[in-house]
Design a protein around this motif. Structure first.
Motif, PDB file in Angstrom:
ATOM      1  N   ALA A 143     -28.659  46.323  -5.238  1.00  0.00           N
ATOM      2  CA  ALA A 143     -29.372  45.737  -6.383  1.00  0.00           C
ATOM      3  C   ALA A 143     -29.217  44.221  -6.377  1.00  0.00           C
ATOM      4  N   GLY A 144     -30.272  43.547  -6.782  1.00  0.00           N
ATOM      5  CA  GLY A 144     -30.208  42.086  -6.867  1.00  0.00           C
ATOM      6  C   GLY A 144     -29.409  41.599  -8.049  1.00  0.00           C
ATOM      7  N   ARG A 145     -29.437  42.353  -9.148  1.00  0.00           N
ATOM      8  CA  ARG A 145     -28.664  42.014 -10.339  1.00  0.00           C
ATOM      9  C   ARG A 145     -28.049  43.287 -10.888  1.00  0.00           C
ATOM     10  N   LEU A 146     -26.794  43.196 -11.339  1.00  0.00           N
ATOM     11  CA  LEU A 146     -26.072  44.346 -11.860  1.00  0.00           C
ATOM     12  C   LEU A 146     -25.754  44.149 -13.334  1.00  0.00           C
ATOM     13  N   LEU A 147     -25.895  45.239 -14.088  1.00  0.00           N
ATOM     14  CA  LEU A 147     -25.552  45.257 -15.506  1.00  0.00           C
ATOM     15  C   LEU A 147     -24.662  46.473 -15.765  1.00  0.00           C
ATOM     16  N   CYS A 148     -23.838  46.400 -16.800  1.00  0.00           N
ATOM     17  CA  CYS A 148     -23.022  47.525 -17.248  1.00  0.00           C
ATOM     18  C   CYS A 148     -23.072  47.600 -18.763  1.00  0.00           C
ATOM     19  N   VAL A 149     -22.811  48.779 -19.303  1.00  0.00           N
ATOM     20  CA  VAL A 149     -22.780  48.931 -20.753  1.00  0.00           C
ATOM     21  C   VAL A 149     -21.387  48.686 -21.319  1.00  0.00           C
ATOM     22  N   SER A 150     -20.392  48.501 -20.429  1.00  0.00           N
ATOM     23  CA  SER A 150     -19.036  48.223 -20.905  1.00  0.00           C
ATOM     24  C   SER A 150     -18.291  47.382 -19.879  1.00  0.00           C
ATOM     25  N   ARG A 151     -17.252  46.689 -20.353  1.00  0.00           N
ATOM     26  CA  ARG A 151     -16.404  45.880 -19.475  1.00  0.00           C
ATOM     27  C   ARG A 151     -15.698  46.747 -18.442  1.00  0.00           C
ATOM     28  N   LEU A 152     -15.358  47.977 -18.818  1.00  0.00           N
ATOM     29  CA  LEU A 152     -14.675  48.894 -17.917  1.00  0.00           C
ATOM     30  C   LEU A 152     -15.363  48.953 -16.565  1.00  0.00           C
ATOM     31  N   TRP A 153     -16.671  49.163 -16.563  1.00  0.00           N
ATOM     32  CA  TRP A 153     -17.389  49.350 -15.307  1.00  0.00           C
ATOM     33  C   TRP A 153     -17.761  48.033 -14.666  1.00  0.00           C
ATOM     34  N   ALA A 154     -17.879  46.970 -15.438  1.00  0.00           N
ATOM     35  CA  ALA A 154     -18.052  45.650 -14.837  1.00  0.00           C
ATOM     36  C   ALA A 154     -16.817  45.262 -14.042  1.00  0.00           C
ATOM     37  N   ASP A 155     -15.644  45.573 -14.577  1.00  0.00           N
ATOM     38  CA  ASP A 155     -14.403  45.321 -13.850  1.00  0.00           C
ATOM     39  C   ASP A 155     -14.320  46.186 -12.597  1.00  0.00           C
ATOM     40  N   TRP A 156     -14.778  47.438 -12.706  1.00  0.00           N
ATOM     41  CA  TRP A 156     -14.785  48.321 -11.530  1.00  0.00           C
ATOM     42  C   TRP A 156     -15.656  47.732 -10.425  1.00  0.00           C
ATOM     43  N   ILE A 157     -16.829  47.247 -10.782  1.00  0.00           N
ATOM     44  CA  ILE A 157     -17.738  46.673  -9.796  1.00  0.00           C
ATOM     45  C   ILE A 157     -17.108  45.451  -9.133  1.00  0.00           C
ATOM     46  N   ARG A 158     -16.458  44.608  -9.914  1.00  0.00           N
ATOM     47  CA  ARG A 158     -15.814  43.432  -9.334  1.00  0.00           C
ATOM     48  C   ARG A 158     -14.726  43.850  -8.345  1.00  0.00           C
ATOM     49  N   GLY A 159     -13.938  44.854  -8.724  1.00  0.00           N
ATOM     50  CA  GLY A 159     -12.869  45.291  -7.842  1.00  0.00           C
ATOM     51  C   GLY A 159     -13.351  46.056  -6.629  1.00  0.00           C
ATOM     52  N   ALA A 160     -14.408  46.856  -6.800  1.00  0.00           N
ATOM     53  CA  ALA A 160     -14.863  47.729  -5.711  1.00  0.00           C
ATOM     54  C   ALA A 160     -15.731  47.005  -4.702  1.00  0.00           C
ATOM     55  N   ILE A 161     -16.619  46.135  -5.164  1.00  0.00           N
ATOM     56  CA  ILE A 161     -17.558  45.500  -4.235  1.00  0.00           C
ATOM     57  C   ILE A 161     -17.585  43.984  -4.358  1.00  0.00           C
ATOM     58  N   GLY A 162     -16.767  43.428  -5.239  1.00  0.00           N
ATOM     59  CA  GLY A 162     -16.693  41.977  -5.356  1.00  0.00           C
ATOM     60  C   GLY A 162     -17.909  41.332  -5.971  1.00  0.00           C
ATOM     61  N   ALA A 163     -18.666  42.077  -6.763  1.00  0.00           N
ATOM     62  CA  ALA A 163     -19.867  41.543  -7.411  1.00  0.00           C
ATOM     63  C   ALA A 163     -19.644  41.405  -8.909  1.00  0.00           C
ATOM     64  N   GLU A 164     -20.446  40.574  -9.539  1.00  0.00           N
ATOM     65  CA  GLU A 164     -20.372  40.374 -10.981  1.00  0.00           C
ATOM     66  C   GLU A 164     -21.489  41.144 -11.666  1.00  0.00           C
ATOM     67  N   ALA A 165     -21.171  41.734 -12.792  1.00  0.00           N
ATOM     68  CA  ALA A 165     -22.163  42.479 -13.577  1.00  0.00           C
ATOM     69  C   ALA A 165     -22.165  41.957 -15.008  1.00  0.00           C
ATOM     70  N   GLY A 166     -23.351  41.758 -15.555  1.00  0.00           N
ATOM     71  CA  GLY A 166     -23.460  41.399 -16.961  1.00  0.00           C
ATOM     72  C   GLY A 166     -23.206  42.611 -17.845  1.00  0.00           C
ATOM     73  N   ILE A 167     -22.715  42.373 -19.036  1.00  0.00           N
ATOM     74  CA  ILE A 167     -22.414  43.463 -19.970  1.00  0.00           C
ATOM     75  C   ILE A 167     -23.454  43.438 -21.088  1.00  0.00           C
TER      76      ILE A 167
END
Length: 389
Positions: A143-167
Motif C-alpha cells: 500500500a502507498g499509504r497505511l491507516l489504522c483505527v488504533s495506536r495498537l496496530w500502528a505500532d505493530w506496523i512500525r515494528g513489523a515492517i518499519g512503516a508509519e500508519a496514520g490513526i
C-alpha cells in the motif's frame, strides 16, 4: 481538499465491524462533499446488511466451497474481474480495508491499472496457512499509504515492517444508536424471548479472538448469583472457519448445563439487521467484550451510545480510547474477574456511573471527525492517469 471520487473496498456485505466502518466512513465522506463508493464481493446478490447513505457496489462473486484459502483466492479474483474495465477504475483514490481488497489493488497497481492505494489495517490475524499469511502481508506492504483505527496496530506496523500508519479511529452514529427506546424494543424482546432478568450481550458470534469461551465461563458463574440471567450471542458472519472453536464453546455450554434457544439461558441470534441492534443494546444490562484481539471494538461505542455499560479487556486498543471510568476493565484470561465485572455492572450505582460516562464517550466519537482524518492519506494518493503498459 478538493472533492474526490473514492473506491472503498471491504471483504463482504455482512454485519462485521470492518464492513460497518466502511459504510459509515463512506457516508461521512459523502457528507463532506466527496463521492465514496463502497464495494464488496456479494455472492448472495442481496446487497449490504443495511441501507446505506452512500453509493455501493455489490461485486459479482463466484460461489466457493472448501478451504478458506480457496475462498480468499476467489474473492481476490472477483475484485480483479470487476476492476478489469477502465470505467470501473474511474476513481481518484482506492482504499482497501482488508487483505482481499488490498491484494486485488496491489495486483492492479503492478498491472499499472491504478497508481497506488490506501490500506486501513483494522487488525492482523495469525494465519497458520502460509498462503493466507503471505496475502495478508502483501496487502499491507504494497500500500502507498497505511491507516489504522488504533495506536495498537500502528505500532505493530512500525515494528513489523518499519512503516508509519496514520490513526483514524472510529465513530458512532448517534441518530441510530441512542438510549431512548423506540418501537423496535418490545418486538426485539419478544422475538428472542428476553425476560426481565439480567441480560448479558456478546457481539461477534463464537470466535476465539472475541474470547467467547471466557464469556461463557464467566456467565456460568454469574448464573450462580442470578439463576435466570440470559446470555445473548449476536453475529458470527465471517469468511474464516470458526467451526472448531464453536464446537469448544458448545461443549462448554453443555458442561455448564446452559441450554441454547429462544428464551433459554443462552440465545444465539446469528447476524441481525442493524435496525434491531440498538434495541438489543438497550435491553442488555451489559455488553461483555473482553476480547483477546481487536482493531478497535466498534460495538463498545454502539453499546455506550445506547446507555449500556461495557466490560472490556484491560489492554489496547480499549485502554487507548476509554478512560478507566468509562468501562469495566478485566483480564480476558480470568473468567472469575469477568464474572465479577458482570455482577458489578448490575449494581445500580455502578450502572449509573458507567451509563453517564459511556454516553459522554460515545458522543465525542463522530464519523465526521474520522472522515476528516483521512484527508492527508487521500491527498497523497490522489489518482493519476495509469502509466501506459
Amino acid at each position: 481538499m478538493k472533492a474526490l471520487r473514492i473506491a472503498v473496498l471491504t471483504h463482504s456485505t455482512n454485519p462485521r465491524g470492518g464492513v460497518a466502518h466502511c459504510l459509515a466512513l463512506a457516508e461521512a465522506l459523502c457528507a463532506l462533499g466527496h463521492e465514496a463508493v463502497v464495494h464488496a464481493p456479494d455472492p448472495s446478490g442481496r446487497g449490504f446488511f443495511r441501507e446505506a447513505g452512500c453509493p455501493t457496489v455489490s461485486v459479482a462473486a463466484e460461489p466457493v466451497g472448501g478451504a478458506t484459502v480457496d475462498l480468499v483466492r476467489t474473492r481476490i479474483h472477483d475484485y480483479l474481474r470487476h476492476f478489469a474495465s477502465p470505467a470501473a477504475c474511474a476513481f481518484d483514490v482506492f482504499h482497501a480495508h482488508d487483505g482481499i481488497g488490498g491484494n486485488a489493488l496491489a495486483t492492479l497497481k503492478h498491472r499499472r491499472r491504478i497508481p497506488d492505494f490506501v490500506r486501513t489495517v483494522h487488525h492482523v490475524d495469525n494465519f497458520a496457512d502460509p498462503v493466507l499469511a503471505g496475502w495478508q502481508d502483501r496487502a499491507v506492504r504494497e500500500a502507498g499509504r497505511l491507516l489504522c483505527v488504533s495506536r495498537l496496530w500502528a505500532d505493530w506496523i512500525r515494528g513489523a515492517i518499519g512503516a508509519e500508519a496514520g490513526i483514524v479511529g472510529n465513530g458512532v452514529d448517534l441518530s441510530v444508536y441512542r438510549d431512548a427506546p423506540d418501537g423496535a424494543d418490545a418486538a426485539v424482546r419478544a422475538r428472542w424471548g428476553l425476560g426481565p432478568s439480567p441480560v448479558v450481550l456478546s457481539v461477534g458470534g463464537f470466535e476465539e479472538r472475541k474470547n467467547t469461551l471466557g464469556i461463557i465461563e464467566a456467565f456460568a458463574r454469574l448464573r450462580t448469583r442470578y439463576p435466570e440471567a440470559q446470555l445473548v450471542i449476536v453475529g458470527g458472519a465471517s469468511l474464516l472457519d470458526h467451526a472448531a472453536y464453536r464446537a469448544r464453546c458448545r461443549a462448554a455450554l453443555d458442561a455448564a448445563g446452559l441450554t441454547v434457544g429462544l428464551g433459554a439461558a443462552v440465545i444465539e441470534t446469528g447476524p441481525v439487521p442493524q435496525a434491531e441492534m440498538p434495541a438489543l443494546y438497550r435491553r442488555a444490562d451489559l455488553l461483555a467484550f473482553p476480547s483477546w484481539t481487536e482493531g478497535f471494538g466498534l460495538c463498545v461505542l454502539e453499546a455506550m451510545a445506547c446507555g449500556t455499560p461495557a466490560i472490556v479487556s484491560d489492554r489496547p486498543p480499549f485502554t487507548e480510547y476509554l478512560a478507566p471510568t468509562d468501562a469495566l476493565r478485566v483480564d480476558p484470561a480470568d473468567p472469575n474477574a469477568i464474572a465479577d465485572a458482570m455482577a458489578a455492572a448490575l449494581v445500580p450505582q455502578t450502572r449509573a456511573r458507567l451509563r453517564a460516562a459511556g454516553l459522554a464517550r460515545a458522543a465525542a466519537q463522530t464519523w465526521r471527525a474520522c472522515a476528516e482524518r483521512h484527508g492527508a492519506a487521500y491527498a497523497a494518493c490522489t489518482r493519476r492517469e495509469p502509466i501506459p503498459a
